[in-house]
Design a protein around this motif. Structure first.
Motif, mmCIF file in Angstrom:
data_model
loop_
_atom_site.group_PDB
_atom_site.id
_atom_site.type_symbol
_atom_site.label_atom_id
_atom_site.label_comp_id
_atom_site.label_asym_id
_atom_site.label_seq_id
_atom_site.Cartn_x
_atom_site.Cartn_y
_atom_site.Cartn_z
ATOM 1 N N ALA A 180 89.136 -48.014 27.105
ATOM 2 C CA ALA A 180 88.819 -47.076 26.026
ATOM 3 C C ALA A 180 89.961 -46.083 25.803
ATOM 4 C CB ALA A 180 87.532 -46.324 26.347
ATOM 5 N N ALA A 181 90.526 -45.571 26.862
ATOM 6 C CA ALA A 181 91.592 -44.580 26.726
ATOM 7 C C ALA A 181 92.862 -45.196 26.163
ATOM 8 C CB ALA A 181 91.874 -43.934 28.078
ATOM 9 N N SER A 182 93.113 -46.456 26.465
ATOM 10 C CA SER A 182 94.333 -47.099 25.961
ATOM 11 C C SER A 182 94.289 -47.330 24.459
ATOM 12 C CB SER A 182 94.577 -48.415 26.693
ATOM 13 O OG SER A 182 93.569 -49.353 26.377
ATOM 14 N N ARG A 183 93.131 -47.242 23.854
ATOM 15 C CA ARG A 183 92.999 -47.407 22.404
ATOM 16 C C ARG A 183 93.531 -46.190 21.644
ATOM 17 N NH1 ARG A 183 86.870 -49.853 22.043
ATOM 18 N NH2 ARG A 183 87.370 -51.895 22.930
ATOM 19 N N VAL A 184 93.686 -45.074 22.347
ATOM 20 C CA VAL A 184 94.183 -43.853 21.700
ATOM 21 C C VAL A 184 95.703 -43.951 21.617
ATOM 22 C CG1 VAL A 184 94.319 -41.347 21.859
ATOM 23 C CG2 VAL A 184 92.239 -42.524 22.581
ATOM 24 N N ARG A 185 96.230 -43.759 20.418
ATOM 25 C CA ARG A 185 97.672 -43.859 20.197
ATOM 26 C C ARG A 185 98.379 -42.674 20.844
ATOM 27 N NH1 ARG A 185 100.161 -42.126 15.566
ATOM 28 N NH2 ARG A 185 102.345 -42.636 15.675
ATOM 29 N N GLY A 186 99.467 -42.977 21.571
ATOM 30 C CA GLY A 186 100.266 -41.914 22.181
ATOM 31 C C GLY A 186 99.985 -41.716 23.661
ATOM 32 N N VAL A 187 99.050 -42.473 24.219
ATOM 33 C CA VAL A 187 98.692 -42.346 25.633
ATOM 34 C C VAL A 187 99.237 -43.548 26.389
ATOM 35 C CG1 VAL A 187 96.767 -42.173 27.256
ATOM 36 C CG2 VAL A 187 96.606 -41.088 25.045
ATOM 37 N N LEU A 195 94.895 -35.065 21.295
ATOM 38 C CA LEU A 195 94.992 -36.322 22.022
ATOM 39 C C LEU A 195 93.979 -36.386 23.154
ATOM 40 C CD1 LEU A 195 96.973 -38.770 21.820
ATOM 41 C CD2 LEU A 195 98.184 -37.739 23.732
ATOM 42 N N THR A 196 93.884 -35.319 23.941
ATOM 43 C CA THR A 196 92.938 -35.304 25.067
ATOM 44 C C THR A 196 91.496 -35.304 24.581
ATOM 45 O OG1 THR A 196 93.136 -32.896 25.231
ATOM 46 C CG2 THR A 196 94.522 -34.225 26.698
ATOM 47 N N THR A 197 91.224 -34.620 23.496
ATOM 48 C CA THR A 197 89.873 -34.637 22.936
ATOM 49 C C THR A 197 89.499 -36.040 22.479
ATOM 50 O OG1 THR A 197 90.107 -32.350 22.204
ATOM 51 C CG2 THR A 197 88.368 -33.633 21.172
ATOM 52 N N GLU A 198 90.446 -36.728 21.862
ATOM 53 C CA GLU A 198 90.192 -38.100 21.410
ATOM 54 C C GLU A 198 89.971 -39.039 22.601
ATOM 55 O OE1 GLU A 198 89.485 -41.269 18.931
ATOM 56 O OE2 GLU A 198 89.565 -39.131 18.456
ATOM 57 N N VAL A 199 90.760 -38.861 23.679
ATOM 58 C CA VAL A 199 90.578 -39.683 24.878
ATOM 59 C C VAL A 199 89.195 -39.428 25.472
ATOM 60 C CG1 VAL A 199 91.344 -40.022 27.266
ATOM 61 C CG2 VAL A 199 93.030 -39.919 25.424
ATOM 62 N N GLU A 254 104.496 -37.028 20.902
ATOM 63 C CA GLU A 254 104.589 -37.048 19.454
ATOM 64 C C GLU A 254 103.319 -36.515 18.799
ATOM 65 O OE1 GLU A 254 106.833 -39.700 17.607
ATOM 66 O OE2 GLU A 254 108.161 -39.866 19.321
ATOM 67 N N GLU A 255 102.233 -36.472 19.542
ATOM 68 C CA GLU A 255 100.948 -36.023 19.016
ATOM 69 C C GLU A 255 100.595 -34.680 19.657
ATOM 70 O OE1 GLU A 255 99.245 -38.112 16.853
ATOM 71 O OE2 GLU A 255 100.843 -39.583 17.060
ATOM 72 N N SER A 256 99.686 -33.974 19.067
ATOM 73 C CA SER A 256 99.175 -32.726 19.635
ATOM 74 C C SER A 256 98.377 -33.047 20.902
ATOM 75 C CB SER A 256 98.278 -32.015 18.621
ATOM 76 O OG SER A 256 97.522 -31.009 19.239
#
Length: 179
Positions: free
Chosen positions: A100-107, A138-142, A132-134
């Protein structure tokens, strides 16, 4: 409480065996001379039988502990449904978190750790970001992705998802080469 008692018994058992071994070595090697009267011999015999009996009982207890199946040490989460019991390994849940976390771009470079609590799963994610991302976004999305994916996939409630950003990856710089 039983584990503390077992540890105490194991400590006493180890010390007892050690002391008996040292005494036996000293007496049998002749390093300590000894003479025993018949009355002392009878007391020593009775004391030896009592100590041997106690050590035998402790040995049986430790043998039982070593061969029994301890349900609390199984690395799985158990659920009961109308059709039976389901066991999901902690490793499976960790892999679902990483997916699930790998689906977030930039992680990148993800690791996960799971703790089971009364409220549900406590998930800890360690990640490296590309910068490159905020980072707050990013952490909220993860957190959201992992929380929703694990709950939907396993049916186990997720109490919390904490994200630790370990580092920022420097993007490789390419120099254009003119020939």
């Amino acid at each position: 409480m039983a584990k503390i008692m077992d540890r105490l018994l194991l400590f006493i058992y180890s010390i007892s065996i050690g002391v008996i071994s040292v005494i036996a070595i000293l007496l049998l090697s002749g390093a300590v001379p000894y003479e025993v009267t018949p009355v002392q011999e009878q007391r020593l015999f009775l004391t030896g039988i009592i100590i041997a009996g106690i050590l035998l009982l402790m040995s049986i207890r430790f043998f039982y502990i070593s061969v029994r199946r301890d349900r609390s040490n199984l690395n799985s989460i158990d659920q009961r449904t109308d059709f039976g019991e389901i066991q999901i390994s902690v490793e499976t849940i960790e892999n679902l978190c990483l997916k699930a976390a790998s689906r977030v771009r930039g992680v990148k470079d993800l690791k996960s750790r799971i703790k089971v609590s009364q409220a549900g799963l406590d998930i800890a994610i360690r990640a490296v970001v590309d910068g490159e991302e905020s980072i707050p976004q990013l952490t909220t999305e993860v957190q959201k992705q992992v929380h929703d994916f694990v709950e939907d996939t396993t049916g186990i409630p997720v109490a919390s998802v904490s994200v630790y950003i370990a580092n920022v990856v420097q993007a490789p710089s390419f120099k254009s080469r003119v020939e």
